[in-house]
Motif scaffolding. Structure first.
Motif, PDB file in Angstrom:
ATOM      1  N   LYS A  75       1.105  -1.364   0.026  1.00 57.73           N
ATOM      2  CA  LYS A  75      -0.030  -0.084  -0.061  1.00 57.73           C
ATOM      3  C   LYS A  75       0.841   1.140   0.028  1.00 57.73           C
ATOM      4  O   LYS A  75       0.261   2.335  -0.467  1.00 57.73           O
ATOM      5  N   ASP A  76       1.858   1.279   0.391  1.00 59.84           N
ATOM      6  CA  ASP A  76       2.775   2.445   0.729  1.00 59.84           C
ATOM      7  C   ASP A  76       4.076   2.298  -0.425  1.00 59.84           C
ATOM      8  O   ASP A  76       4.934   3.318  -0.543  1.00 59.84           O
ATOM      9  N   THR A  77       3.827   1.397  -1.543  1.00 65.11           N
ATOM     10  CA  THR A  77       4.910   1.377  -2.563  1.00 65.11           C
ATOM     11  C   THR A  77       4.266   1.945  -3.580  1.00 65.11           C
ATOM     12  O   THR A  77       3.289   1.780  -4.271  1.00 65.11           O
ATOM     13  N   GLU A  78       5.008   3.165  -3.977  1.00 65.20           N
ATOM     14  CA  GLU A  78       4.874   3.668  -5.292  1.00 65.20           C
ATOM     15  C   GLU A  78       5.316   2.707  -6.584  1.00 65.20           C
ATOM     16  O   GLU A  78       6.812   2.875  -6.784  1.00 65.20           O
ATOM     17  N   LEU A  79       4.345   2.746  -7.358  1.00 67.82           N
ATOM     18  CA  LEU A  79       4.910   1.718  -8.377  1.00 67.82           C
ATOM     19  C   LEU A  79       5.763   2.452  -9.571  1.00 67.82           C
ATOM     20  O   LEU A  79       5.413   3.564 -10.001  1.00 67.82           O
ATOM     21  N   TYR A  80       6.801   1.852 -10.063  1.00 70.97           N
ATOM     22  CA  TYR A  80       7.802   2.504 -10.978  1.00 70.97           C
ATOM     23  C   TYR A  80       7.050   2.466 -12.258  1.00 70.97           C
ATOM     24  O   TYR A  80       6.009   1.455 -12.487  1.00 70.97           O
ATOM     25  N   CYS A  81       7.287   3.263 -13.047  1.00 67.78           N
ATOM     26  CA  CYS A  81       6.620   3.259 -14.368  1.00 67.78           C
ATOM     27  C   CYS A  81       7.584   3.976 -15.571  1.00 67.78           C
ATOM     28  O   CYS A  81       8.127   4.924 -15.311  1.00 67.78           O
ATOM     29  N   TYR A  82       7.414   3.331 -16.567  1.00 68.83           N
ATOM     30  CA  TYR A  82       8.222   4.014 -17.759  1.00 68.83           C
ATOM     31  C   TYR A  82       7.489   3.394 -19.249  1.00 68.83           C
ATOM     32  O   TYR A  82       6.680   2.242 -18.882  1.00 68.83           O
ATOM     33  N   PRO A  83       7.384   3.871 -20.319  1.00 68.75           N
ATOM     34  CA  PRO A  83       6.941   3.467 -21.414  1.00 68.75           C
ATOM     35  C   PRO A  83       7.092   1.923 -21.498  1.00 68.75           C
ATOM     36  O   PRO A  83       8.291   1.379 -21.767  1.00 68.75           O
ATOM     37  N   SER A  84       5.970   1.106 -21.908  1.00 69.30           N
ATOM     38  CA  SER A  84       5.895  -0.227 -22.063  1.00 69.30           C
ATOM     39  C   SER A  84       6.393  -1.164 -21.078  1.00 69.30           C
ATOM     40  O   SER A  84       6.552  -2.282 -21.133  1.00 69.30           O
ATOM     41  N   ILE A  85       6.390  -0.451 -19.806  1.00 74.26           N
ATOM     42  CA  ILE A  85       6.789  -1.274 -18.684  1.00 74.26           C
ATOM     43  C   ILE A  85       5.874  -2.675 -18.437  1.00 74.26           C
ATOM     44  O   ILE A  85       6.426  -3.933 -18.035  1.00 74.26           O
ATOM     45  N   GLU A  86       4.721  -2.513 -18.910  1.00 74.18           N
ATOM     46  CA  GLU A  86       3.707  -3.826 -18.505  1.00 74.18           C
ATOM     47  C   GLU A  86       4.115  -4.678 -19.729  1.00 74.18           C
ATOM     48  O   GLU A  86       3.365  -5.871 -19.485  1.00 74.18           O
ATOM     49  N   HIS A  87       4.440  -4.148 -20.670  1.00 69.66           N
ATOM     50  CA  HIS A  87       4.839  -5.327 -21.758  1.00 69.66           C
ATOM     51  C   HIS A  87       6.081  -6.268 -21.279  1.00 69.66           C
ATOM     52  O   HIS A  87       5.790  -7.492 -21.505  1.00 69.66           O
ATOM     53  N   TRP A  88       6.981  -5.723 -20.679  1.00 66.71           N
ATOM     54  CA  TRP A  88       8.122  -6.473 -20.208  1.00 66.71           C
ATOM     55  C   TRP A  88       8.240  -6.827 -18.895  1.00 66.71           C
ATOM     56  O   TRP A  88       9.188  -7.771 -18.498  1.00 66.71           O
ATOM     57  N   PHE A  89       7.340  -6.560 -18.069  1.00 65.33           N
ATOM     58  CA  PHE A  89       7.383  -6.844 -16.566  1.00 65.33           C
ATOM     59  C   PHE A  89       5.621  -7.212 -16.122  1.00 65.33           C
ATOM     60  O   PHE A  89       4.847  -6.659 -16.548  1.00 65.33           O
ATOM     61  N   GLN A  90       5.469  -8.599 -15.385  1.00 67.08           N
ATOM     62  CA  GLN A  90       4.116  -8.744 -15.067  1.00 67.08           C
ATOM     63  C   GLN A  90       3.886  -7.563 -13.817  1.00 67.08           C
ATOM     64  O   GLN A  90       4.862  -7.082 -13.153  1.00 67.08           O
ATOM     65  N   LYS A  91       2.728  -7.536 -13.526  1.00 65.96           N
ATOM     66  CA  LYS A  91       2.138  -6.548 -12.496  1.00 65.96           C
ATOM     67  C   LYS A  91       2.640  -6.802 -11.060  1.00 65.96           C
ATOM     68  O   LYS A  91       3.228  -6.015 -10.363  1.00 65.96           O
TER      69      LYS A  91
ATOM     70  N   ILE B 126       6.006 -15.682 -13.537  1.00 66.99           N
ATOM     71  CA  ILE B 126       6.464 -15.578 -12.382  1.00 66.99           C
ATOM     72  C   ILE B 126       5.857 -15.457 -11.083  1.00 66.99           C
ATOM     73  O   ILE B 126       4.648 -14.541 -11.455  1.00 66.99           O
ATOM     74  N   LYS B 127       5.745 -16.301 -10.208  1.00 65.65           N
ATOM     75  CA  LYS B 127       4.827 -16.412  -9.021  1.00 65.65           C
ATOM     76  C   LYS B 127       4.993 -15.249  -8.045  1.00 65.65           C
ATOM     77  O   LYS B 127       6.294 -14.511  -8.226  1.00 65.65           O
ATOM     78  N   ASP B 128       3.801 -14.884  -7.466  1.00 61.92           N
ATOM     79  CA  ASP B 128       4.098 -13.873  -6.317  1.00 61.92           C
ATOM     80  C   ASP B 128       5.135 -14.174  -5.175  1.00 61.92           C
ATOM     81  O   ASP B 128       5.431 -15.486  -4.959  1.00 61.92           O
ATOM     82  N   GLY B 129       6.055 -13.142  -5.105  1.00 58.35           N
ATOM     83  CA  GLY B 129       7.215 -13.663  -3.863  1.00 58.35           C
ATOM     84  C   GLY B 129       8.314 -13.994  -4.539  1.00 58.35           C
ATOM     85  O   GLY B 129       9.271 -13.918  -3.964  1.00 58.35           O
ATOM     86  N   TYR B 130       8.345 -14.427  -5.791  1.00 59.11           N
ATOM     87  CA  TYR B 130       9.631 -15.075  -6.325  1.00 59.11           C
ATOM     88  C   TYR B 130      10.695 -13.878  -6.588  1.00 59.11           C
ATOM     89  O   TYR B 130      11.907 -14.080  -6.184  1.00 59.11           O
TER      90      TYR B 130
END
Length: 372
Positions: free
Chosen positions: A113-129, A181-185
């Motif tokens: 909840k206190d983590t500011e999600l990093y963002c740059y163009p096409s990040i969601e193409h290259w990384f799972q949420k 990639i699983k949660d926590g990995y």
């Protein structure tokens, strides 16, 4: 020559703490240092890459200086080769490891909840949420570390996992695939790599000769070497890019984004890249000109009587084979060096290809020895 503690240890884990394509063998550097270098000498690698030369120089009781246009290379090299103080090592292993472990567990409990999600163009193409959440939490922790030496360790370990947890197929394949990639990995892998590095650096520091060792690493252009003074190094051991073989800027691209590094600047200043000669179709003379500038700078910084060793493989540009052994012999002589020897072996004996043309049968790798 008297043996150093470097003769009796295995620091494979330290050399391998961060993947880096086209590394040259630590054994080659060790052998050259043993034969041509004495404790107290200054060793230079103007294409420092993953820092192999600098690590081995430290183990031989030599100060060293490394240069690379790629800030990722400089970060890895500095962290691997520059000894931490005893206070820094204790704080890293006894304080910060526990702090980050608790922090990451708290992030999971509170659902980031206190983590500011990093963002740059096409990040969601290259990384799972879920990976973006975990990497963002680690990066937030790193940014708040006040001690530069410890912060650099965390950044290097962070960098070492970015490609592994991304959708990028591998360090040498810039294509997106589903890794599921699983949660926590991501957090688990970061902690594993951090603990591995702590163990490796303990072995490294115990193995250093009891001498004053200075390690300097500069993000600089090997064609100009503005960070290094004239006649200041005793021996150069380096491996310039094998022209038209690799795009270092591309395969480290996401590491750079996450660490706030200017990707375009590195891309435009990297010499010998596939982008230059396969994508932009530049003339081979561009490679020759860049190599000539680098050799002139290596001559400038080397002391009279100093040894220079160049490890370079042949290239194919515009379907023409360039024998880089012959080229660098010529460039070295033009710069003012005396050519001592060239040892050439088939390139296929030295590397695993990520593109079939890299190991073409007619290509050789050359170890060229000059003296100033």
């Amino acid at each position: 020559m008297k043996k150093t503690s470097a003769d009796n240890i295995d620091i494979t884990n330290l050399h391998g703490m961060h993947s880096y394509p086209c590394k040259f063998p630590a054994l080659t550097v060790k052998e050259l240092l043993t034969e041509y270098c004495k404790p107290g000498d200054v060793v230079c690698d103007p294409f420092v890459g993953s820092g192999t030369t600098l690590v081995e120089a430290s183990l031989h009781g030599c100060s060293s200086v490394g240069v690379d246009i790629n800030p990722i290379a400089c970060l890895i090299s500095k962290v691997k080769s520059k000894p931490l103080s005893e206070d820094e090592l204790l704080k890293l292993t006894n304080t910060y490891v526990l702090k980050v472990q608790k922090y990451l567990l708290d992030c999971v409990k509170e659902n980031y909840k206190d983590t500011e999600l990093y963002c740059y163009p096409s990040i969601e193409h290259w990384f799972q949420k879920n990976v973006i959440k975990e990497l963002s939490s680690i990066k937030t922790f790193i940014d708040k570390i006040p001690e530069d030496g410890i912060k650099d360790v965390f950044k290097a370990v962070f960098s070492s996992i970015v490609v592994r947890v991304s959708n990028q197929e591998s360090d040498t394949r810039y294509a997106a695939i589903n890794k599921n990639i699983k949660d926590g990995y991501t957090s688990k892998l970061f902690m594993e790599r951090l603990l591995q590095f702590c163990e490796s650096v303990k072995v490294f520091m115990k193995s250093l000769p009891k001498t004053n060792i200075d390690v300097s690493v500069y993000t600089d252009d090997s064609r100009y070497l503005t960070s290094i003074k004239k006649d200041s190094v005793d021996i150069v051991i380096t491996s310039p890019p094998y022209a038209n073989t690799y795009d270092y800027y591309l395969y480290h691209k996401h590491r750079k984004y996450w660490l706030g590094i200017d990707v375009k600047a590195v891309m435009e200043n990297e010499i010998g890249s596939r982008r230059e000669f396969s994508s932009l179709k530049k003339d081979p003379t561009k490679w020759i000109d860049d190599a000539e500038l680098s050799m002139k700078q290596i001559y400038r910084i080397t002391k009279k009587g100093g040894n220079v060793f160049i490890i370079i493989g042949d290239s194919v540009i515009n379907k023409n084979l360039i024998n880089n052994g012959i080229l660098f012999e010529k460039l070295g002589k033009t710069a003012g060096f005396q050519h001592i020897s060239t040892k050439s072996t088939p390139l296929s004996q030295h590397s695993s290809a990520f593109n079939p043309s890299f190991q073409a049968k007619e290509k050789n790798e050359h170890l060229i020895h000059f003296v100033k």
